[in-house]
Design a protein around this motif. Structure first.
Motif, short mmCIF file in Angstrom:
data_model
loop_
_atom_site.label_atom_id
_atom_site.label_comp_id
_atom_site.label_asym_id
_atom_site.label_seq_id
_atom_site.Cartn_x
_atom_site.Cartn_y
_atom_site.Cartn_z
N LEU A 66 33.04 64.49 26.03
CA LEU A 66 32.21 63.48 25.37
C LEU A 66 30.75 63.57 25.81
O LEU A 66 29.83 63.47 24.98
N GLU A 67 30.52 63.76 27.08
CA GLU A 67 29.16 63.87 27.60
C GLU A 67 28.43 65.06 26.96
O GLU A 67 27.29 64.94 26.53
N ASN A 68 29.12 66.18 26.91
CA ASN A 68 28.51 67.37 26.30
C ASN A 68 28.37 67.22 24.79
O ASN A 68 27.38 67.66 24.21
N LEU A 69 29.35 66.60 24.16
CA LEU A 69 29.32 66.40 22.72
C LEU A 69 28.11 65.57 22.31
O LEU A 69 27.43 65.87 21.32
N ARG A 70 27.83 64.53 23.06
CA ARG A 70 26.71 63.64 22.75
C ARG A 70 25.37 64.34 22.80
O ARG A 70 24.41 63.90 22.16
N GLU A 71 25.28 65.42 23.55
CA GLU A 71 24.02 66.15 23.67
C GLU A 71 23.80 67.15 22.54
O GLU A 71 22.71 67.69 22.40
N LEU A 72 24.83 67.38 21.74
CA LEU A 72 24.72 68.34 20.64
C LEU A 72 24.13 67.68 19.39
O LEU A 72 24.32 66.49 19.17
N PRO A 73 23.45 68.47 18.56
CA PRO A 73 22.99 67.94 17.27
C PRO A 73 24.19 67.68 16.36
O PRO A 73 25.28 68.24 16.58
N PRO A 74 24.02 66.84 15.34
CA PRO A 74 25.14 66.48 14.47
C PRO A 74 25.89 67.66 13.85
O PRO A 74 27.13 67.61 13.75
N ASP A 75 25.20 68.71 13.47
CA ASP A 75 25.91 69.85 12.86
C ASP A 75 26.83 70.53 13.87
O ASP A 75 27.93 70.98 13.52
N LYS A 76 26.42 70.58 15.13
CA LYS A 76 27.27 71.18 16.17
C LYS A 76 28.42 70.24 16.53
O LYS A 76 29.52 70.68 16.84
N GLN A 77 28.17 68.94 16.49
CA GLN A 77 29.25 67.97 16.71
C GLN A 77 30.33 68.13 15.65
O GLN A 77 31.51 68.06 15.96
N GLN A 78 29.91 68.38 14.41
CA GLN A 78 30.87 68.59 13.33
C GLN A 78 31.70 69.85 13.59
O GLN A 78 32.91 69.87 13.35
N GLU A 79 31.06 70.90 14.11
CA GLU A 79 31.79 72.13 14.44
C GLU A 79 32.84 71.86 15.51
O GLU A 79 33.96 72.37 15.45
N VAL A 80 32.48 71.05 16.50
CA VAL A 80 33.43 70.70 17.56
C VAL A 80 34.61 69.94 16.97
O VAL A 80 35.78 70.24 17.26
N LEU A 81 34.32 68.98 16.11
CA LEU A 81 35.39 68.21 15.46
C LEU A 81 36.29 69.12 14.64
O LEU A 81 37.52 69.01 14.71
N ASP A 82 35.70 70.01 13.87
CA ASP A 82 36.49 70.95 13.06
C ASP A 82 37.40 71.79 13.95
O ASP A 82 38.57 72.01 13.63
#
Length: 56
Positions: free
Chosen positions: A8-24
């Motif tokens: 979660l800590e690392n995810l929050r630091e990513l831009p939205p497009d990279k967060q979407q990649e993580v979710l995918d």
């Protein structure tokens, strides 16, 4: 720190497009780990009768 907290800590630091990649990717991993359905369990008796008739 737990793995969940670190993710979660690392995810929050990513831009939205990279967060979407993580979710995918997480969804892909979850789907990949699900057991495949047994095709015979979901096959009706009528379909099995047809298969048996063709194979005779």
């Amino acid at each position: 720190m737990t793995i969940e907290q670190a993710v979660l800590e690392n995810l929050r630091e990513l831009p939205p497009d990279k967060q979407q990649e993580v979710l995918d990717f997480v969804q892909f991993l979850r789907e990949k780990s699900l057991p495949l359905p047994d095709p015979l369990v979901h096959t009706s008796d009528a379909k099995l009768d047809k298969v048996n008739q063709v194979s005779l």
